[in-house]
Design an enzyme around this catalytic site. Structure first.
Site, PDB file in Angstrom:
ATOM      1  N   CYS A 151       0.815  -1.222   0.000  1.00 51.68           N
ATOM      2  CA  CYS A 151       0.000   0.000   0.000  1.00 51.68           C
ATOM      3  C   CYS A 151       0.847   1.269   0.000  1.00 51.68           C
ATOM      4  O   CYS A 151       0.298   2.369  -0.074  1.00 51.68           O
ATOM      5  CB  CYS A 151      -0.964   0.005   1.186  1.00 51.68           C
ATOM      6  SG  CYS A 151      -0.175   0.315   2.788  1.00 51.68           S
ATOM      7  N   CYS A 171      13.053   0.218  13.030  1.00 55.79           N
ATOM      8  CA  CYS A 171      12.415   1.053  14.047  1.00 55.79           C
ATOM      9  C   CYS A 171      11.059   1.472  13.504  1.00 55.79           C
ATOM     10  O   CYS A 171      10.981   2.303  12.603  1.00 55.79           O
ATOM     11  CB  CYS A 171      13.321   2.257  14.309  1.00 55.79           C
ATOM     12  SG  CYS A 171      12.720   3.325  15.611  1.00 55.79           S
TER      13      CYS A 171
HETATM   14 ZN   LIG Z   1       0.420  -1.751   3.719  1.00 54.87          ZN
END
Ligand SMILES: [Zn+2]
Length: 186
Positions: A151, A171
Site C-alpha cells: 500500500c 524502528c
Molecule cells: Zn500496507
C-alpha cells in the site's frame, strides 16, 4: 530518591533480560533464514492475509476513511513519526504476526521483535519482500526509510545498530502495525 533509583533499576532489569533472550533465539544467519521462512506458523489457524503483490492504491480521501484516526493517517500517508513510548505494541510479547495497519500485509513475526529501549517497536529482520527502502534527508544525515510494498504506507527507518547476526534495527511506528495474535484472541 534512593527508592526511586531502586525502582528504576528494577524496571530496567526485564528489558536487559528480553534483549539477551532475543539474541539467544537467533544466533546465526541460518536462524534468521528459518524465521523468515516459517513466518506463516505465527498466523492464527485459518487466517487469510493479503500478499505483497496485490497492490492497494487508494485516494487521500479513501485513506482518511479507511484508517482509524488522524495519527495513523499522518504516519502512514504523510511520513510523520509517533511519540516515543506511546505505542502499546512496545510491550506486546505474545506470539503472532505484525501486519501493516493500512492494508493487512504481514510484515514481522513476534520472533523478529527485540527490546531496543528506543520507545518504538523494533525488529531485527522482516518477513521477506514486504518493504521498499528509500533514503530520506529530513535529518542532516541520510536515513533509510521503509514503506509497505503493498500500500506504500510509511512504517519507519532501518538502522545498522541492531543485534547480531543481522545488526539491523527496524524502528517501526506502532500505529503503522496491527498485531494479530497466534491464538486468535484480539
Ligand atoms: Zn500496507
Amino acid at each position: 530518591m534512593e527508592r526511586r533509583k531502586l525502582l528504576l533499576a528494577l524496571a530496567a532489569a526485564p528489558l536487559a533480560f528480553t534483549r539477551i533472550c532475543a539474541h539467544a533465539q537467533a544466533k546465526t544467519m541460518k536462524d534468521i533464514e528459518a524465521l523468515q521462512k516459517n513466518w506463516k506458523t505465527f498466523l492464527p489457524a485459518g487466517a487469510s492475509v493479503p500478499a505483497a503483490g496485490e497492490a492497494l492504491k487508494l485516494s487521500k480521501d479513501e485513506w482518511r476513511k479507511r484508517l482509524p484516526n488522524d495519527l495513523t493517517y499522518k504516519v502512514l500517508r504523510e511520513e510523520a513519526t509517533e511519540r516515543a513510548g506511546s505505542s502499546a505494541l512496545n510491550d506486546e510479547k505474545r506470539a503472532g504476526i505484525y501486519a501493516c495497519a493500512g492494508c493487512g500485509l504481514p510484515v514481522f513475526t513476534s520472533e523478529m521483535k527485540f527490546e531496543s529501549g528506543t520507545g518504538w517497536p523494533s525488529f531485527f529482520t522482516t518477513i521477506p519482500g514486504v518493504f521498499d527502502i528509500k533514503k530520506d534527508f529530513y535529518l542532516i544525515y541520510p536515513r533509510s526509510e521503509y514503506h509497505c510494498k503493498r500500500c506504500g504506507g510509511h512504517h519507519g527507518h532501518v538502522f545498522d545498530d541492531g543485534p547480531p547476526p543481522t545488526n539491523q534495527r527496524w524502528c517501526n511506528n506502532g500505529v503503522s502495525l496491527k498485531f494479530i495474535p497466534k491464538d486468535g484472541q484480539a
